[in-house]
Scaffold this motif. Structure first.
Motif, PDB file in Angstrom:
ATOM      1  N   LEU A   1      -7.908   1.923   1.961  1.00 28.54           N
ATOM      2  CA  LEU A   1      -7.351   2.217   3.280  1.00 28.54           C
ATOM      3  C   LEU A   1      -8.227   1.578   4.359  1.00 28.54           C
ATOM      4  O   LEU A   1      -9.403   1.305   4.132  1.00 28.54           O
ATOM      5  CB  LEU A   1      -7.281   3.733   3.504  1.00 28.54           C
ATOM      6  CG  LEU A   1      -6.453   4.540   2.507  1.00 28.54           C
ATOM      7  CD1 LEU A   1      -6.563   6.030   2.820  1.00 28.54           C
ATOM      8  CD2 LEU A   1      -4.993   4.102   2.521  1.00 28.54           C
ATOM      9  N   LYS A   2      -7.668   1.411   5.535  1.00 25.86           N
ATOM     10  CA  LYS A   2      -8.424   0.864   6.658  1.00 25.86           C
ATOM     11  C   LYS A   2      -9.217   1.949   7.384  1.00 25.86           C
ATOM     12  O   LYS A   2      -9.784   1.689   8.446  1.00 25.86           O
ATOM     13  CB  LYS A   2      -7.474   0.166   7.628  1.00 25.86           C
ATOM     14  CG  LYS A   2      -6.753  -1.045   7.023  1.00 25.86           C
ATOM     15  CD  LYS A   2      -5.806  -1.680   8.035  1.00 25.86           C
ATOM     16  CE  LYS A   2      -5.068  -2.862   7.427  1.00 25.86           C
ATOM     17  NZ  LYS A   2      -4.116  -3.475   8.379  1.00 25.86           N
TER      18      LYS A   2
ATOM     19  N   PRO B   1       0.815  -1.218   0.000  1.00 25.16           N
ATOM     20  CA  PRO B   1       0.000   0.000   0.000  1.00 25.16           C
ATOM     21  C   PRO B   1       0.846   1.265   0.000  1.00 25.16           C
ATOM     22  O   PRO B   1       2.048   1.242   0.279  1.00 25.16           O
ATOM     23  CB  PRO B   1      -0.813  -0.110   1.300  1.00 25.16           C
ATOM     24  CG  PRO B   1       0.003  -0.989   2.182  1.00 25.16           C
ATOM     25  CD  PRO B   1       0.689  -1.963   1.269  1.00 25.16           C
ATOM     26  N   ASN B   2       0.208   2.371  -0.323  1.00 23.81           N
ATOM     27  CA  ASN B   2       0.852   3.661  -0.152  1.00 23.81           C
ATOM     28  C   ASN B   2       1.031   3.943   1.332  1.00 23.81           C
ATOM     29  O   ASN B   2       0.299   3.416   2.180  1.00 23.81           O
ATOM     30  CB  ASN B   2       0.026   4.764  -0.803  1.00 23.81           C
ATOM     31  CG  ASN B   2       0.200   4.786  -2.305  1.00 23.81           C
ATOM     32  OD1 ASN B   2       1.293   4.522  -2.817  1.00 23.81           O
ATOM     33  ND2 ASN B   2      -0.855   5.100  -3.038  1.00 23.81           N
ATOM     34  N   GLY B   3       1.998   4.786   1.633  1.00 24.08           N
ATOM     35  CA  GLY B   3       2.302   5.079   3.025  1.00 24.08           C
ATOM     36  C   GLY B   3       2.599   6.541   3.242  1.00 24.08           C
ATOM     37  O   GLY B   3       2.373   7.393   2.372  1.00 24.08           O
ATOM     38  N   VAL B   4       3.146   6.838   4.410  1.00 28.54           N
ATOM     39  CA  VAL B   4       3.449   8.214   4.793  1.00 28.54           C
ATOM     40  C   VAL B   4       4.768   8.209   5.564  1.00 28.54           C
ATOM     41  O   VAL B   4       5.070   7.267   6.293  1.00 28.54           O
ATOM     42  CB  VAL B   4       2.298   8.816   5.637  1.00 28.54           C
ATOM     43  CG1 VAL B   4       2.112   8.061   6.939  1.00 28.54           C
ATOM     44  CG2 VAL B   4       2.518  10.293   5.905  1.00 28.54           C
TER      45      VAL B   4
ATOM     46  N   ASP C   1      -0.213   1.245  10.694  1.00 28.94           N
ATOM     47  CA  ASP C   1      -0.275   0.480   9.439  1.00 28.94           C
ATOM     48  C   ASP C   1       0.348   1.134   8.221  1.00 28.94           C
ATOM     49  O   ASP C   1       0.582   0.443   7.226  1.00 28.94           O
ATOM     50  CB  ASP C   1      -1.742   0.178   9.105  1.00 28.94           C
ATOM     51  CG  ASP C   1      -2.330  -0.884  10.007  1.00 28.94           C
ATOM     52  OD1 ASP C   1      -1.820  -2.013   9.987  1.00 28.94           O
ATOM     53  OD2 ASP C   1      -3.288  -0.577  10.736  1.00 28.94           O
ATOM     54  N   TYR C   2       0.624   2.428   8.237  1.00 31.50           N
ATOM     55  CA  TYR C   2       0.984   3.099   6.994  1.00 31.50           C
ATOM     56  C   TYR C   2       2.300   3.864   7.037  1.00 31.50           C
ATOM     57  O   TYR C   2       2.579   4.650   6.134  1.00 31.50           O
ATOM     58  CB  TYR C   2      -0.159   4.028   6.564  1.00 31.50           C
ATOM     59  CG  TYR C   2      -1.402   3.259   6.192  1.00 31.50           C
ATOM     60  CD1 TYR C   2      -1.451   2.517   5.015  1.00 31.50           C
ATOM     61  CD2 TYR C   2      -2.509   3.223   7.034  1.00 31.50           C
ATOM     62  CE1 TYR C   2      -2.579   1.777   4.683  1.00 31.50           C
ATOM     63  CE2 TYR C   2      -3.644   2.501   6.710  1.00 31.50           C
ATOM     64  CZ  TYR C   2      -3.670   1.783   5.532  1.00 31.50           C
ATOM     65  OH  TYR C   2      -4.797   1.049   5.203  1.00 31.50           O
ATOM     66  N   GLY C   3       3.133   3.647   8.042  1.00 32.48           N
ATOM     67  CA  GLY C   3       4.488   4.185   7.981  1.00 32.48           C
ATOM     68  C   GLY C   3       5.271   3.445   6.900  1.00 32.48           C
ATOM     69  O   GLY C   3       5.159   2.225   6.750  1.00 32.48           O
TER      70      GLY C   3
ATOM     71  N   ALA D   1       4.218 -11.613  10.615  1.00 31.22           N
ATOM     72  CA  ALA D   1       3.483 -11.327   9.385  1.00 31.22           C
ATOM     73  C   ALA D   1       2.014 -11.073   9.647  1.00 31.22           C
ATOM     74  O   ALA D   1       1.396 -11.725  10.463  1.00 31.22           O
ATOM     75  CB  ALA D   1       3.628 -12.519   8.424  1.00 31.22           C
ATOM     76  N   SER D   2       1.463 -10.113   8.955  1.00 29.57           N
ATOM     77  CA  SER D   2       0.035  -9.822   9.032  1.00 29.57           C
ATOM     78  C   SER D   2      -0.677 -10.567   7.920  1.00 29.57           C
ATOM     79  O   SER D   2      -0.057 -11.134   7.031  1.00 29.57           O
ATOM     80  CB  SER D   2      -0.205  -8.318   8.878  1.00 29.57           C
ATOM     81  OG  SER D   2       0.101  -7.932   7.566  1.00 29.57           O
TER      82      SER D   2
END
Length: 451
Positions: A353-354, A219-222, A396-398, A430-431
């Motif tokens: 996104l979640k 996924p995209n992140g930040v 979740d998005y770092g 792992a998720s």
């Protein structure tokens, strides 16, 4: 002369050379200002814990050559387009109504900039895999590195995106046929395919049928270390010192990209009905609106640097994401969440996104002006969302988290990834998202819509 014997126990050993990835892209990466640039920069910056990375990119023009280490372990080798390439690209852009088509042109005009293939070949020589970031340079990769593992990074479902961008252009049909063909080849021929969402992987499978690739959702992140969280009290203080406190301010940030342009049009349509608000639009999405009549309460800033972006996110009252088309996920949503600014978005804008409407952002699937009035009418609810949104992106998005999950996913798919914990630790950490690769091997169902 006799040399004193060397004690093997004290002899320094050079660390073994790290494996290298070569990434081919049609646009420059440094400094990262747009969404695609940010994804490539931050993903590979964090993968550089395990691999050295060369990014072989095209410059924006004929005088934009550049070569430097842009992050530890990450080198960008930027090749300037030849004059002939640049002139033909401009002619193609003019023929297609001024739409930005530098990526498509890179595929069509590669012979006019032979330095690009030379640089790609030189980098790929010592690489363990070569990655087409977007599909347009796949033919160049196959020409110069035919024996190397070939991976495809799908930022979007390209044919859907380009159909939206080129809609209504009489000369677009052969261009779209080319996009469909090259995207389909990437899907079928790559050994690893990674996309921003499982939804995009499903869409590619429906369009192009079975693939030999192992699939990964990345996924995209930040970049959480670059965007400070600004809480309500600090935000009010910054508004007073920045001059934005006189009236409430809504901000939208986007690059020159069809779905973003539609979002800007929605903002321009809503602004005259909300004279009490100030709207700020930043990013290259402003460029196509030069010369247009712009409402007096809208500031079109154009492309801004990271410091200006962060200052705007710190002082504005609400961030907008009125997206209704596109694929992948919207990086701007994650930047908004990280900065602590309340977010008003369509449900489509939060796809992949979640994030939950009502908890992390306010949903605005109807008229934008009415949604803004409703949002500012419930200040308590608006103030409660940013903390939950920041917690979501931290969990979740770092980009560091995303890159490590991708590295583990590659390792489980059988690709050697140095520097990972042992397999038992990897399995424990792992998720369910990480296990996408092992679940989706080479068993894509055939589709009647394949090319």
């Amino acid at each position: 002369l006799l040399l004193a014997p060397t004690d093997p126990a004290t002899t320094r050993r050079r660390p073994p050379p790290r494996p290298k990835l070569t990434v081919a892209t049609t646009f420059p990466i440094w400094p990262p200002m747009g969404g695609g640039q940010a994804r490539i920069f931050h993903l590979y910056k964090n993968l550089a814990r395990h691999f050295d990375v060369d990014i072989v990119s095209y410059g924006q023009g004929s005088s934009d050559a550049f070569e430097a280490e842009i992050a530890p372990g990450v080198n960008e080798i930027r090749i300037a387009k030849s004059e002939a390439h640049a002139e033909r690209e401009q002619a193609l852009m003019d023929a297609l109504g001024g739409r930005p088509i530098g990526d498509i042109a890179a595929h069509l005009l590669s012979p006019f900039t032979p330095d690009y293939r030379r640089a790609l070949e030189a980098s790929a020589l010592a690489s363990c895999a070569v990655i087409a970031s977007h599909p347009y340079l796949a033919d160049d990769i196959k020409a110069v590195a035919p024996g190397k593992p070939f991976w495809y990074e799908a930022h979007n479902v390209e044919i859907d995106l380009k159909q939206a961008v080129l809609d209504g252009q009489a000369q677009a049909r052969p261009i779209l046929d080319m996009v469909r063909a090259v995207e389909g080849r990437c899907w079928r021929e790559a050994s690893q395919v990674f996309a921003c969402t499982a939804r995009d992987l499903d869409a590619l499978g429906a369009l192009f049928g079975p693939t030999r690739a192992i699939l990964h959702e990345v996924p995209n992140g930040v970049a959480l270390d670059e965007i400070a969280f600004i809480g309500p009290e600090r935000r009010r203080s910054l508004q007073e010192t920045s001059g934005l406190g006189a009236r409430r301010t809504a901000i939208f940030i986007g690059s020159w990209h069809g779905p973003n342009l539609e979002a800007v049009e929605a903002i321009l349509a809503a602004a005259p009905t909300l004279p009490e608000l100030r709207f700020i639009v930043a990013g290259s999405a402003c460029m196509p609106f030069r010369g247009h009549a712009i409402p007096g309460n809208v500031d079109m800033l154009g492309q801004v640097d990271a410091a200006t972006r962060d200052a705007l996110l710190a002082a504005a009252d609400i961030a907008l994401n009125p997206m209704r088309t596109g694929s992948g996920t919207n990086l701007k949503m994650l930047d908004y969440f990280a900065a602590g600014i309340p977010v008003l978005s369509t449900s489509f804008g939060a796809r992949g996104l979640k994030a939950e409407a009502g908890r992390h952002y306010l949903a605005a699937d109807g008229e934008l002006a009415a949604a803004l009035r409703e949002a500012f009418g419930d200040a308590e609810r608006l103030a409660a969302m940013p903390a939950a949104a920041r917690a979501l992106v931290e969990a979740d998005y770092g980009w560091d988290v995303i890159a490590e999950r991708f590295a583990r996913s590659l390792a489980r798919a059988g690709f050697p990834v140095p520097g990972l914990p042992d397999s038992e630790d990897q399995s424990d950490q792992a998720s369910s998202q990480d296990r996408l690769a092992s679940k989706r091997r080479r068993t894509r169902r055939p589709s009647g819509n394949g090319e």
